[in-house]
Design an enzyme around this catalytic site. Structure first.
Site, short mmCIF file in Angstrom:
data_model
loop_
_atom_site.label_atom_id
_atom_site.label_comp_id
_atom_site.label_asym_id
_atom_site.label_seq_id
_atom_site.Cartn_x
_atom_site.Cartn_y
_atom_site.Cartn_z
N SER A 110 52.09 37.90 73.81
CA SER A 110 50.95 37.18 73.25
C SER A 110 50.62 37.73 71.87
O SER A 110 51.47 37.74 70.99
CB SER A 110 49.76 37.26 74.22
OG SER A 110 48.75 36.35 73.85
N GLU A 207 56.80 30.57 72.62
CA GLU A 207 55.84 30.13 73.64
C GLU A 207 54.45 30.21 73.00
O GLU A 207 54.29 30.75 71.91
CB GLU A 207 55.92 31.02 74.89
CG GLU A 207 55.56 32.48 74.68
CD GLU A 207 54.07 32.77 74.79
OE1 GLU A 207 53.39 32.18 75.66
OE2 GLU A 207 53.57 33.61 74.01
N HIS A 272 52.81 32.90 78.84
CA HIS A 272 51.53 32.80 79.55
C HIS A 272 51.65 31.96 80.82
O HIS A 272 50.85 31.05 81.06
CB HIS A 272 50.47 32.21 78.63
CG HIS A 272 50.14 33.06 77.45
ND1 HIS A 272 50.92 33.10 76.31
CD2 HIS A 272 49.10 33.91 77.22
CE1 HIS A 272 50.36 33.93 75.43
NE2 HIS A 272 49.26 34.43 75.95
#
Length: 302
Positions: A110, A207, A272
């Site tokens: 992330s 992502e 995620h």
């Protein structure tokens, strides 16, 4: 890229918060998992701090990260969580000093995409794109925990990563160095000191979370205009949690990527999502977009 050494029971590992703060109860749950692996986690001073949006001041977070890396008693550095803020502290790290300390495993994803890139560029070492200790999805999923544990302790067992959810967008096989992470972090890094001019010959992993399809398109356009799609070997697409109906997201992805005439696999199951696969960054791997596999030539950790 240099590989850090694998972990063994008894190793001390640091837990840092380079971005957003982590609630104490979530830190406790994550530490229990690390201790169950035989590790001795060390909580850095600001890991559970809160200063506005962040886990302490920028200088505090940079100091925790740097101190953990420079401590010869620390075998690995785990990011407690992502959120927002790691880009703000990167320029406050003395990367020259960290180079002298040698390679060390770094684990996160992330917002930690910014640190993965900074470590690759400034230290020339491989890192681990994997779940973080305070993520409730991680602490509640034994399979996710085991994949990360094997990557860190027995990496030869997971040199081949097979995704049960992967779908082929463009078929074929390709070999290259894995690079990437969260799309919007990569796009916002363009033009900064920790920006790669290109990733030619690489396998690009992408992502994201909570981005509308038009924002995904904008970030992909930024990478394309910056030359990141020129000479790519292949693309591995992970999860797009809370980004709207996947059909709409896929339309954007296909419009931007399907015409590149390179292997592209979607829904590979990292990022995620729950469960989420652990994937090494900075190492040579072969993507089989038809079989939905990544096969690394060497273990993630030495």
């Amino acid at each position: 890229m240099r590989r850090p050494r694998r972990l063994v029971p008894g190793d001390r590992v640091a837990v840092v918060s380079p971005a957003s703060p982590s609630p104490g109860e979530r830190i406790d749950a994550g530490l229990a998992v690390l201790r169950s692996w035989g590790l001795e986690p060390v909580i850095m001073p600001h890991a559970a701090a809160r200063t506005g949006l962040f886990a302490g001041l920028d200088l505090d977070r940079a100091g925790d990260f740097q101190d953990a890396w420079l401590d010869p008693r620390i075998a690995a550095v785990f990011a407690a969580r992502g959120g927002y803020g790691s880009q703000r502290m990167i320029d406050l790290v003395d990367w020259e000093r960290l180079r002298g300390a040698g390679p060390k495993a770094f684990i996160g994803f992330s917002d930690m995409t910014a640190l993965h890139e900074a470590i690759a560029i400034n230290l020339g070492q491989a890192t681990v794109h994997g779940p973080m200790p305070t993520w409730t999805a991680f602490t509640g999923d034994a399979g996710m925990q085991e994949h990360l544990r094997q990557t860190l302790f027995e990496p030869e067992r997971v040199q081949k990563i097979a995704s049960s959810t992967a779908r082929t967008m463009n078929g074929g096989t390709a070999t290259g160095i894995t690079v990437g992470g969260t799309l919007t972090l990569l796009a916002s890094g363009i033009g900064t000191p920790d920006h790669r001019a290109d990733v030619a010959g690489g396998l690009l992993l992408l992502e994201d979370i909570g981005e509308e399809p038009y924002r995904i398109d904008r970030a992909l356009t930024q990478l394309r205009r910056a030359g990141w799609f020129d000479g790519l070997a292949g693309i591995v697409l992970g999860s797009w949690a809370d980004c709207g109906p996947y059909e709409e997201v896929r339309e954007v992805l296909a419009d931007q990527l399907a015409g590149l005439s390179i292997p592209v696999v979607e829904e590979f199951g990292f990022g995620h999502c729950n469960p989420s696969l652990t994937i090494p960054l900075g190492l040579k791997a072969t993507l089989d977009a038809d079989a939905g596999t990544l096969h690394f030539g060497v273990p993630a950790l030495a």
